[in-house]
Design a protein around this motif. Structure first.
Motif, mmCIF file in Angstrom:
data_model
loop_
_atom_site.group_PDB
_atom_site.id
_atom_site.type_symbol
_atom_site.label_atom_id
_atom_site.label_comp_id
_atom_site.label_asym_id
_atom_site.label_seq_id
_atom_site.Cartn_x
_atom_site.Cartn_y
_atom_site.Cartn_z
ATOM 1 N N ASN A 89 17.352 70.424 -21.627
ATOM 2 C CA ASN A 89 17.956 69.200 -21.102
ATOM 3 C C ASN A 89 19.439 69.134 -21.404
ATOM 4 O O ASN A 89 20.255 68.805 -20.554
ATOM 5 C CB ASN A 89 17.262 67.969 -21.692
ATOM 6 C CG ASN A 89 15.923 67.727 -21.022
ATOM 7 O OD1 ASN A 89 15.720 68.145 -19.883
ATOM 8 N ND2 ASN A 89 15.010 67.083 -21.730
ATOM 9 N N GLN A 90 19.765 69.456 -22.654
ATOM 10 C CA GLN A 90 21.163 69.397 -23.062
ATOM 11 C C GLN A 90 22.000 70.364 -22.235
ATOM 12 O O GLN A 90 23.067 70.013 -21.744
ATOM 13 C CB GLN A 90 21.274 69.733 -24.550
ATOM 14 C CG GLN A 90 22.670 69.501 -25.110
ATOM 15 C CD GLN A 90 22.967 70.435 -26.257
ATOM 16 O OE1 GLN A 90 22.150 70.611 -27.144
ATOM 17 N NE2 GLN A 90 24.139 71.066 -26.208
ATOM 18 N N LYS A 92 14.768 75.549 -16.823
ATOM 19 C CA LYS A 92 13.944 74.332 -16.916
ATOM 20 C C LYS A 92 12.479 74.732 -17.043
ATOM 21 O O LYS A 92 11.688 74.513 -16.122
ATOM 22 C CB LYS A 92 14.126 73.477 -15.645
ATOM 23 C CG LYS A 92 15.398 72.638 -15.628
ATOM 24 C CD LYS A 92 15.156 71.267 -16.248
ATOM 25 C CE LYS A 92 16.450 70.457 -16.331
ATOM 26 N NZ LYS A 92 16.960 70.294 -17.680
ATOM 27 N N LYS A 134 12.587 72.119 -24.882
ATOM 28 C CA LYS A 134 12.864 71.159 -23.802
ATOM 29 C C LYS A 134 14.157 70.392 -24.063
ATOM 30 O O LYS A 134 14.938 70.150 -23.144
ATOM 31 C CB LYS A 134 11.693 70.184 -23.648
ATOM 32 C CG LYS A 134 10.474 70.853 -23.047
ATOM 33 C CD LYS A 134 9.339 69.866 -22.927
ATOM 34 C CE LYS A 134 8.133 70.516 -22.277
ATOM 35 N NZ LYS A 134 6.966 69.633 -22.292
ATOM 36 N N GLN A 135 14.367 70.022 -25.323
ATOM 37 C CA GLN A 135 15.610 69.305 -25.635
ATOM 38 C C GLN A 135 16.824 70.172 -25.324
ATOM 39 O O GLN A 135 17.798 69.725 -24.720
ATOM 40 C CB GLN A 135 15.645 68.880 -27.110
ATOM 41 C CG GLN A 135 16.975 68.180 -27.439
ATOM 42 C CD GLN A 135 17.118 67.789 -28.895
ATOM 43 O OE1 GLN A 135 16.212 67.180 -29.461
ATOM 44 N NE2 GLN A 135 18.250 68.147 -29.489
ATOM 45 N N GLY A 173 21.227 71.582 -19.320
ATOM 46 C CA GLY A 173 21.228 71.136 -17.938
ATOM 47 C C GLY A 173 22.250 70.047 -17.699
ATOM 48 O O GLY A 173 23.035 70.113 -16.748
ATOM 49 N N SER A 174 22.317 69.076 -18.609
ATOM 50 C CA SER A 174 23.236 67.959 -18.389
ATOM 51 C C SER A 174 24.678 68.382 -18.611
ATOM 52 O O SER A 174 25.577 67.917 -17.920
ATOM 53 C CB SER A 174 22.863 66.774 -19.279
ATOM 54 O OG SER A 174 22.904 67.143 -20.626
ATOM 55 N N SER A 175 24.903 69.321 -19.529
ATOM 56 C CA SER A 175 26.294 69.738 -19.752
ATOM 57 C C SER A 175 26.790 70.553 -18.554
ATOM 58 O O SER A 175 27.949 70.553 -18.216
ATOM 59 C CB SER A 175 26.436 70.532 -21.051
ATOM 60 O OG SER A 175 25.724 71.727 -20.985
ATOM 61 N N GLN A 176 25.806 71.243 -17.893
ATOM 62 C CA GLN A 176 26.187 72.012 -16.723
ATOM 63 C C GLN A 176 26.559 71.083 -15.564
ATOM 64 O O GLN A 176 27.518 71.311 -14.861
ATOM 65 C CB GLN A 176 25.003 72.874 -16.297
ATOM 66 C CG GLN A 176 25.395 74.225 -15.789
ATOM 67 C CD GLN A 176 24.230 75.189 -15.894
ATOM 68 O OE1 GLN A 176 23.118 74.850 -15.526
ATOM 69 N NE2 GLN A 176 24.471 76.367 -16.400
ATOM 70 N N GLU A 177 25.727 70.012 -15.440
ATOM 71 C CA GLU A 177 25.989 69.080 -14.360
ATOM 72 C C GLU A 177 27.339 68.398 -14.520
ATOM 73 O O GLU A 177 28.060 68.196 -13.565
ATOM 74 C CB GLU A 177 24.887 68.002 -14.309
ATOM 75 C CG GLU A 177 23.631 68.503 -13.608
ATOM 76 C CD GLU A 177 22.397 67.758 -14.043
ATOM 77 O OE1 GLU A 177 22.511 66.589 -14.431
ATOM 78 O OE2 GLU A 177 21.307 68.367 -14.015
ATOM 79 N N SER A 178 27.648 68.073 -15.776
ATOM 80 C CA SER A 178 28.903 67.357 -16.001
ATOM 81 C C SER A 178 30.100 68.289 -15.886
ATOM 82 O O SER A 178 31.214 67.846 -15.741
ATOM 83 C CB SER A 178 28.882 66.676 -17.369
ATOM 84 O OG SER A 178 28.809 67.645 -18.389
#
Lengths: 205, 159, 717
Positions: B150-151, B118, B146-147, B153-158
């Motif tokens: 983010n992508q 990040k 940054k995009q 980061g969110s795929s990791q969270e999911s």
């Protein structure tokens, strides 16, 4: 794993560096015995350190002892190009470490401007507590003796570091296109040893 | 005696002097031309590759200094999720103009995200200022990093 | 007031060509039928489109791709009229061919002057529409219906009433037998599906995975690699050469001597560079060996006191000056600049007895072929050039010196040879933007309103060599362009004193050409006049731009987006500048911070552009962004100097450029418009110089008259 040819080339480069040293700056760093005539021990100690200061305050050393966390370059201490940051452990950041460009040896570029990229293993910036740029020799001396700022080193360890450290030694073998520090690392080490022996007195800040 | 190097997972035997920069070995001997020559003195970053995951300027990295380390070039950037996300962001945001520096930009950006998932603007400045772009795509590079971050980061969270 | 004819220049002739280049008024144009293929297995009615029986649609793109999005925009124009998706097109670089691929205004095969899209705008749409009409006619014949009842969509011809459809591939043979229609109707902008949309770029997917092939990536079988050194003193020649050590370098194959250059040919570039470093070269430095920048600048300064050729004359400047209440005078000095494209200059060539093959990325392909032909004493038809993507052009690749050099080397080499210049060679043997100095005098009335504008320019005549039709009666049309800006001065005189550099110091075009010299000068003057009048620089400009509604509109939008009125803290300033050139209208507001040490940081640039119909608005934005960064680099750092006849800089250490950490935030707004498209590659660069220096004035009260910006002059002591 080096081929004969590149060893030969390296030897040649080293040889030419040494020749330059002997010719230009070999005489410019006086050995400790040159100060034997100084009778007062404290004054002799200060004189020895002042002589060693020719190395400590040489651009080859100052460039990696900046106040900011960005090194400088050249004999005029201009900002390092490209811009880099010392990072948390003074080896650059994890994402752009010093080793991105600085290998274990000086590397010839064959360019007509910048003739070599300096290298040593490891390559690192001095910690912030050891910033020298803009400091007087007396201030550098005090800092060198202060365990809180010198990496918790004893004077013996300081002597060992300055006399033997490979990266310190780079200052006398800085690669084509750079003026080496005066004298040799050996004479420099002797000066530091003699300074310590004479009480490690510092010049006035 | 030829030197063995591991490029993108394949061994190559290259018969060059040890002082030959990896850049020219990749381009002229191995035939991988995605890695670019820009300055020859580590000032522009166009030649950036990864050696054991560390971003390195191949124009001043001699082939003799590499040993068994694993070399990764732009040609296999898509082999990991970070590379894929960056390539996608680069195309989504139309970062590229002439494109000559972009191999190096992407390799630097991949190293950045590998070490710092990040990155702040300052983090991006620190790492990416080593790569010059004369077409002036810096603003879009920043947005694309940054995009991608983010992508990822969110795929990791999911996950 | 009537325009006066100047003593030696036909203003009308100038205006005609200037309008053609600058105003988007392209002269009547026909798609060259000469390019029609004789091959009956395909439909190839012109030099741009070929539809194969297998349905492949191959389009040949005359304007080269150097990052400006030319391939995408050309593909949009063709696909729009062909009624196909862009993905259905196979794109090809055009080969050199003056008859088929010349720019309609330049009269030669040139991608430059921000004029590519304007050159393509009609011809490519006509080429697409002609092909579409042929396919429709062929279908209508087969169905025995009126062609007017048929339409083309997505690669098929459709008979709306019956719902019958035929793929283009099925119509190739029939269409190829039909006569090419004249005066085909072009689509109305209201029906555009692709033009005017930010469609994805066609060249970029391969640029993010290393697959894209630039000139430097050409790899014909058996290629050897050459490193070169040209005489470091411009105009000098090769003297003696000891190559014994070079020959001993492993991998070195041969040493080639040219009149002013040595090349070492080897198995790979590093061996060639090692060989080159091992050469002992003595140069015959020649007459230029004592020249330095100071002397060159003194020559230009002397020109300021010389009478020049009057290039533009309107009204009576002398009378206005004589009757003025006061006058303003300023001298501006602009430096020599290098291009520094990321891809260093290179060219690959294979010379055989009966022909020559060349692999290169070049903005002037036909010139490249002519120069190669001349160098080899070979007819041009024997020379094949494979054009490639360009790793930046910026005007440097509008020259073809490196192509001539490569073939001169290659003729001594058995097999193909790739010549790559080092970065230092690329900088030191550039075709520089040469110095120019200017004196501007403005006569003012008692209310500080200008009554005359007089601009004397001293500088090189690039066009005299590079495009002689743009050099007439002693006036270089490029260097005088926008020399008086778009302001309504009651009386105007532009006077030109030609000062070319000494022989051997090569000079050429640089992004923004004349405008990137003159916008700085004119927009600095306007700003200074506003200060004298005690007026806001914005209000002062607006008054003088009453006759330029499109410029006023971009100016108003830019100041609105930049929050012109909002206060800034001390040490920061905001500057505005405008430009009407290349058929586009641009206004920028720059915000800068000037440190106590005089260091300038450009924080933000707001840019508003009216380029007529934006064929691809996102590419327009990208061109403005990139143009601004390129200009900021030059404004802050750009300076090439000469000492002892040698260029003193060589790489990105002594030619610094803007990097990520210095890059301003840029906001571009594109004005929606249905006017004819204007150029966008260069205006962004030209305008940012004065936007930044005017912002510096706002921050410090100090006017920059000389570039690059000198921090020591801005230091707060």
């Amino acid at each position: 794993m080096f081929s004969h040819r590149s060893v030969a080339t390296a030897a040649l480069l080293l040889l030419s560096t040494n020749v330059t040293l002997a010719d230009s700056s070999g005489e410019s760093l006086r050995a400790p015995k040159a100060f034997d005539s100084v009778r007062n021990r404290t004054e002799r100690s200060v004189a020895l350190f002042t002589e060693a200061g020719k190395v400590l305050q040489h651009p080859r050393c100052l460039n990696c002892h900046p106040v900011e966390r960005q090194p400088t370059q050249g004999d005029d201490l201009h900002p390092h190009m490209p811009p880099v940051h010392g990072g948390p452990e003074n080896r650059g950041t994890k994402e752009l470490p010093c080793t991105s460009c600085h290998g274990p040896h000086n590397t010839a570029t064959l360019g007509t401007g910048l003739k070599s990229i300096p290298g040593s293993d490891p390559w690192a910036l001095a910690p912030a507590s050891m910033a020298w740029q803009g400091f007087s020799l007396g201030e550098i001396c005090a800092q060198l003796k202060d365990p809180a700022r010198n990496g918790n080193r004893t004077l013996a360890q300081i002597e060992e570091h300055l006399a033997k450290d490979h990266l310190v030694g780079w200052a006398w073998h800085p690669g084509e296109g750079r003026t080496p520090a005066p004298g040799t690392q050996q004479i420099f080490g002797e000066l530091i040893a003699a300074w310590i022996k004479t009480g490690a007195h510092c010049p006035k800040p | 005696m030829p030197t063995q190097i591991n490029v993108n997972g394949a061994m190559h035997s290259v018969d060059v002097d040890d002082d030959t920069p990896l850049l020219w070995v990749l381009r002229d001997v191995v035939g991988l031309t995605g890695t670019k020559f820009g300055c020859g003195v580590a000032l522009c970053g166009a030649c950036t590759v990864h050696i054991d995951g560390v971003p390195r300027r191949s124009c001043i990295t001699t082939v003799g200094s590499i040993g068994n380390a694993s070399i990764r070039t732009i040609e296999t950037l898509d082999a990991n999720p970070i590379g894929k996300a960056l390539q996608k962001a680069w195309l989504d945001l139309e970062v590229v103009q002439c494109g000559y520096c972009q191999s190096g930009q992407l390799m630097s950006a991949a190293a950045l995200l590998a070490g710092n998932p990040k990155p702040s603007d300052a983090d991006i400045d620190t790492v990416m200022s080593g790569n010059i772009c004369r077409c002036g795509t810096y603003g879009r590079i920043r947005s694309a990093i940054k995009q991608a971050a983010n992508q990822l980061g969110s795929s990791q969270e999911s996950a | 007031m009537r325009d006066q004819e100047s003593n030696s220049v036909s203003r009308r002739a100038f205006l005609a060509s200037a309008a053609a280049v600058g105003g988007g008024l392209l002269i009547g144009f026909r798609v060259p039928v000469a390019g029609a293929s004789q091959d009956t297995s395909a439909l190839a009615p012109n030099a741009f489109v070929r539809v194969d029986r297998d349905g492949r649609i191959k389009v040949t793109l005359p304007y080269v791709e150097m990052g400006q999005g030319a391939y995408t925009a050309q593909a949009q124009l063709l696909a729009e009229e062909l009624e196909v998706d862009i993905e259905q097109l196979t794109l090809e670089h055009a080969p050199p061919n003056e008859a088929l691929y010349s720019h309609p205004v330049f009269g030669d095969q040139i991608t430059g002057g921000s004029a590519g899209l304007r050159g393509a705008w009609e011809p490519l749409r006509i080429a697409g529409a002609t092909t579409r009409v042929l396919l429709i006619n062929a279908a209508a014949r087969r169905w025995r219906v009126n062609p007017k009842t048929c339409i083309a969509e997505r690669g098929e011809v459709v008979h709306a009433r019956s719902g019958r459809r035929l793929k283009y591939s099925e119509l190739v043979d029939a269409a190829a037998r039909l006569p090419a229609p004249e005066n085909v109707p072009l689509k109305s902008p209201a029906d555009f599906k692709l033009v005017g949309k930010s469609v994805k770029r066609v060249d970029t997917p391969d640029k993010v995975n290393g697959r894209a092939k630039f000139g430097i990536d050409a790899a014909p079988a058996g290629v050897k690699f050459a490193a070169v050194a040209a005489c470091p003193v411009f105009g000098g020649k090769l003297g003696s050469l000891d190559d014994s050590a070079a020959k001993a370098v492993r991998g070195v194959r041969q040493i080639v001597r040219l009149e002013d250059t040595v090349a070492v040919v080897a198995d790979h570039t590093w061996a060639a560079r090692k060989g080159l470093a091992a050469l002992k070269i003595k140069w015959n430095e020649g007459a230029s060996a004592r020249i330095d920048t100071k002397q060159l600048m003194a020559e230009l300064d002397a020109g300021l006191d010389q009478e020049g050729v009057v290039a533009v004359a309107k009204g009576d400047v002398s009378a206005a000056e004589a009757g003025a209440a006061s006058s303003y005078e300023a001298v501006f000095r602009l430096p020599m600049l290098a291009h520094l494209a990321m891809e260093p200059i290179n060219c690959t060539a294979h010379v055989r007895k009966d022909g020559c093959e060349i692999w290169v990325g070049c903005q002037r392909l036909a010139l490249a072929r002519r120069m190669a032909a001349e160098a080899l004493g070979m007819p041009a038809e024997k020379i094949t050039i494979h054009n490639h993507l360009l790793g930046g052009g910026f005007g440097r690749r509008l020259e073809a010196d490196y192509v001539a050099q490569a073939v001169r080397i290659a003729r001594h080499v058995d097999g193909p040879v790739k010549v790559i210049w080092s970065r230092e060679e690329d900088v030191q043997h550039d075709y520089f933007r040469y110095h120019n100095h200017s004196r501007v005098r403005v006569a003012l009335d008692a209310q500080q309103a200008p009554v005359s504008f007089s601009h004397k320019l001293v500088g090189p005549a690039v066009m005299a060599r590079w495009l002689p039709v743009f050099f007439k009666d002693g006036v270089d049309f490029d260097i005088i362009s926008v020399a008086a800006g778009a302001y309504s001065w009651p009386n105007v005189r532009v006077e030109y004193v030609r000062r070319d550099p000494p022989t051997g110091l090569n000079f050429g075009n640089w992004r923004g050409v004349g405008a990137s010299r003159n916008a700085f000068i004119v927009e600095s003057v306007i700003d200074d006049l506003a200060r004298r009048a005690g007026s806001d620089p914005l209000a002062y400009r607006r008054k003088l731009l009453a006759g330029s509604p499109r410029l006023l509109a971009v100016l108003d939008k830019a100041v609105e987006l930049a929050n012109w009125e909002s206060p800034l803290p001390p040490g920061r300033g905001r500057g505005v500048a405008v430009l009407d050139d290349f058929g586009s209208y641009v206004a920028q507001v720059a915000e800068v911070t000037v440190g106590r040490n005089g260091r300038v940081r450009v924080d933000r640039v707001v840019c508003v552009v009216d380029c007529g119909l934006a064929v691809n608005p996102d590419i327009v934005k990208a061109q403005m962004e990139g143009g601004i960064i390129y200009g900021v680099s030059a404004a802050l750092y750009g300076k090439i100097t000469v000492a002892n006849g040698r260029i003193q800089q060589g790489n990105f250490d002594d030619c610094p450029v803007v990097r990520m950490q210095d890059a301003p935030r840029i906001d571009v707004h594109v004005i929606p418009s249905g006017e004819a498209p204007g150029g966008v590659g260069e205006p962004g660069t030209a305008v940012v110089f004065p936007a930044v220096t005017n912002a510096i004035f706002a921050a410090t009260g100090k006017r920059v008259f000389e570039l690059p910006i000198d921090a020591t002059q801005l230091r707060i002591s």
